[in-house]
Design an enzyme around this catalytic site. Structure first.
Site, PDB file in Angstrom:
ATOM      1  N   GLU A  41      47.909  10.015  21.436  1.00  0.00           N
ATOM      2  CA  GLU A  41      47.527  10.724  20.209  1.00  0.00           C
ATOM      3  C   GLU A  41      46.808   9.810  19.224  1.00  0.00           C
ATOM      4  OE1 GLU A  41      48.529  14.233  19.379  1.00  0.00           O
ATOM      5  OE2 GLU A  41      48.858  14.432  21.524  1.00  0.00           O
TER       6      GLU A  41
ATOM      7  N   HIS B  37      54.336  13.126  15.128  1.00  0.00           N
ATOM      8  CA  HIS B  37      53.634  11.842  15.234  1.00  0.00           C
ATOM      9  C   HIS B  37      54.380  10.845  14.357  1.00  0.00           C
ATOM     10  CE1 HIS B  37      49.620  14.125  15.981  1.00  0.00           C
ATOM     11  NE2 HIS B  37      50.009  13.581  17.119  1.00  0.00           N
TER      12      HIS B  37
ATOM     13  N   CYS C 149      46.534  12.025   8.192  1.00  0.00           N
ATOM     14  CA  CYS C 149      45.991  12.664   9.401  1.00  0.00           C
ATOM     15  C   CYS C 149      44.482  12.769   9.309  1.00  0.00           C
ATOM     16  CB  CYS C 149      46.500  14.093   9.547  1.00  0.00           C
ATOM     17  SG  CYS C 149      48.260  14.247   9.666  1.00  0.00           S
TER      18      CYS C 149
END
Ligand code: SUG
Length: 449
Positions: free
Chosen positions: A174, A250, A371
């Protein structure tokens, strides 16, 4: 030589919508099917970029992707003209159309993992595009991501680009959302911190029970190998599986690091003491003095961290050595989080100021300030080799704001995704964008013969 951290923010694409696509991401699930406002979303992101650039931080912009991804729908068996592909998908498999329309590439912390030249064996800045293999709608991002990054960092002497890892869950990667770098100064060798959710090949590691662990140990190790990092400059840690099960999909939802500072929640990691000791020892060998700021669960619960996105903040170094924390509005709306933050800045900690931004459109899909940005540490020579078209300036901000106002809708609901006109609008906008950002041809519609 001077060195900097440059934040490249993802520009929100014209199809921003709430598809409920990310199981394990609480915001994505709870806002599923709400109407979205792509124009406002893009403007909110641009306002953050402009504000940080105005404060003197180096800021860049990363282009969105072509959506709906008609080529992806064709690979799933839908055929005919582009309009027919979209209409058939809408009729026969709406969830696949929704996935092919997601503007999820805006969350560029997931675009790639980046290692600065001071850490790598060949002295180049290394990029590995993330395969985002856990979610279909994100797994289709990396080919375009690679082309866009290639067009932004187009100098082989300074920049090395690696293709995404094998497209299987065992190498689920990721990108920078599970990667932090500690250093005394951006241009000096640092310690790269890889946080994984599970091991795919070693059953001794625990795993979450409810939600998926998106990042594997083996993916993180492969990225470290590809980038030529030395063992002295790498620390691995496992995320606490119980926080993944509470919506921490995450590591950047529960911890953020910058310079010599790690700001983290008490429940973020397994074997916290060992991890902190290793970070401290390895950074000391690089001349740095590691400092950890732990947020106790008694003051901020994991649930409050997930709701407010306290840790999905940007921790930015100012010239005077102090740090600024950029948090989303949701932190101010949470009494306990705001009480914690109000006390923190006055406490003489490394973090001396907190700035709040309204990023609600992105937040409702689980994407906060951190993000939305990909950090790239660069020295002066490397910065001069970056495509100048993607560096944020006052004129570029004005151009992009006008571009958004011209091309973006201010409301999008699921049924709008079936409208082939949306594809035309998106392609027209992106064609213009590649000229504004001087990217050349990067989108599938531009590459077709
Ligand atoms: O992958 N949301 C993204 C949010 C990514 C946040 N990134 C970081 N924490 N670095 C994701 O879950 C939701 C899309 C939708 O439901 O429409 C989504 O993809």
């Amino acid at each position: 030589m001077k060195s900097f951290e440059v934040n490249f923010d993802g520009l929100v694409g014209p199809t921003h919508n709430y598809g409920g696509l990310s199981y394990g991401n609480v915001a994505s699930q709870s806002n599923s099917q709400q109407g979205s406002n792509p124009r406002e979303a893009a403007r909110q992101g641009l306002a953050k970029m402009k504000a940080l650039a105005d404060m003197g931080f180096k800021q860049g912009v990363l282009a969105p992707q072509e959506r709906p991804d008609v080529a992806a729908l064709r690979r799933l068996g839908f055929s005919g003209s582009d309009a027919e592909v979209i209409q058939r998908a809408a009729k026969e498999a709406m969830p696949l159309l929704v996935a092919s329309c997601s503007a999820s590439s805006m969350w560029v912390a997931n675009a790639a993992t980046v290692s600065p030249s001071a850490d790598t064996a060949d002295g180049r800045v290394h990029f590995t595009a993330a395969n985002l293999n856990c979610k279909y709608h994100r797994s289709i991002e990396h080919p375009t991501t690679s082309r866009v990054l290639g067009a932004m960092f187009a100098n082989q002497q300074h920049f090395a680009h690696h293709a995404a890892l094998p497209a299987v869950a065992q190498f689920g990667d990721e990108g920078a959302a599970n990667h932090t770098r500690f250093c005394r100064a951006y241009g000096e060798p640092g310690v790269e911190f890889f946080v994984f959710g599970r091991s795919a090949f070693d059953i001794r590691f625990p795993a979450p029970q409810k939600y998926p662990a998106r990042q594997t140990l083996e993916a993180s190790q492969a990225v470290a190998r590809l980038h030529g990092l030395s063992d002295d400059g790498v620390v691995y840690a496992q995320q606490n599986p119980s926080v993944i099960d509470q919506g921490v999909f995450h590591n950047d939802v529960i911890a953020v690091g910058n310079g010599e500072v790690l700001f983290y929640h008490e429940d973020a990691f397994l074997e916290t003491e060992r991890v902190l000791a290793e970070l401290k020892a390895k950074l000391a060998k690089r001349g740095g003095d590691f400092k950890a700021i732990c947020v106790p669960r008694a003051q901020v619960s994991v649930e409050d961290a997930v709701r407010s996105y306290l840790f999905n903040s940007q921790l930015l170094s100012r010239d005077d050595g102090s740090m600024l924390l950029v948090v989303p509005e949701e932190c101010r709306n949470n009494e306990r989080v705001w009480a914690y933050l109000s006390a923190l800045a006055g406490q003489g900690s490394a973090i001396s100021e907190v700035r709040v931004f309204d990023l609600k459109q992105s937040m409702q899909n689980g994407g906060g300030p951190a993000c939305l940005r990909l950090r790239v540490a660069l020295n002066e020579t490397e910065l001069a080799a970056v495509n100048p078209g993607v560096i944020m300036t006052a004129p570029l901000y004005d151009t992009l704001t006008q571009w958004v106002d011209k091309h973006y809708r201010d409301r999008l609901v699921e049924s709008d995704l079936a409208d082939p006109q949306l594809l035309t609008e998106c392609r027209t906008a992106l064609d213009e964008l590649t000229r504004i950002l001087q990217l050349g041809s990067v989108y599938p519609f531009q590459l077709q013969p």
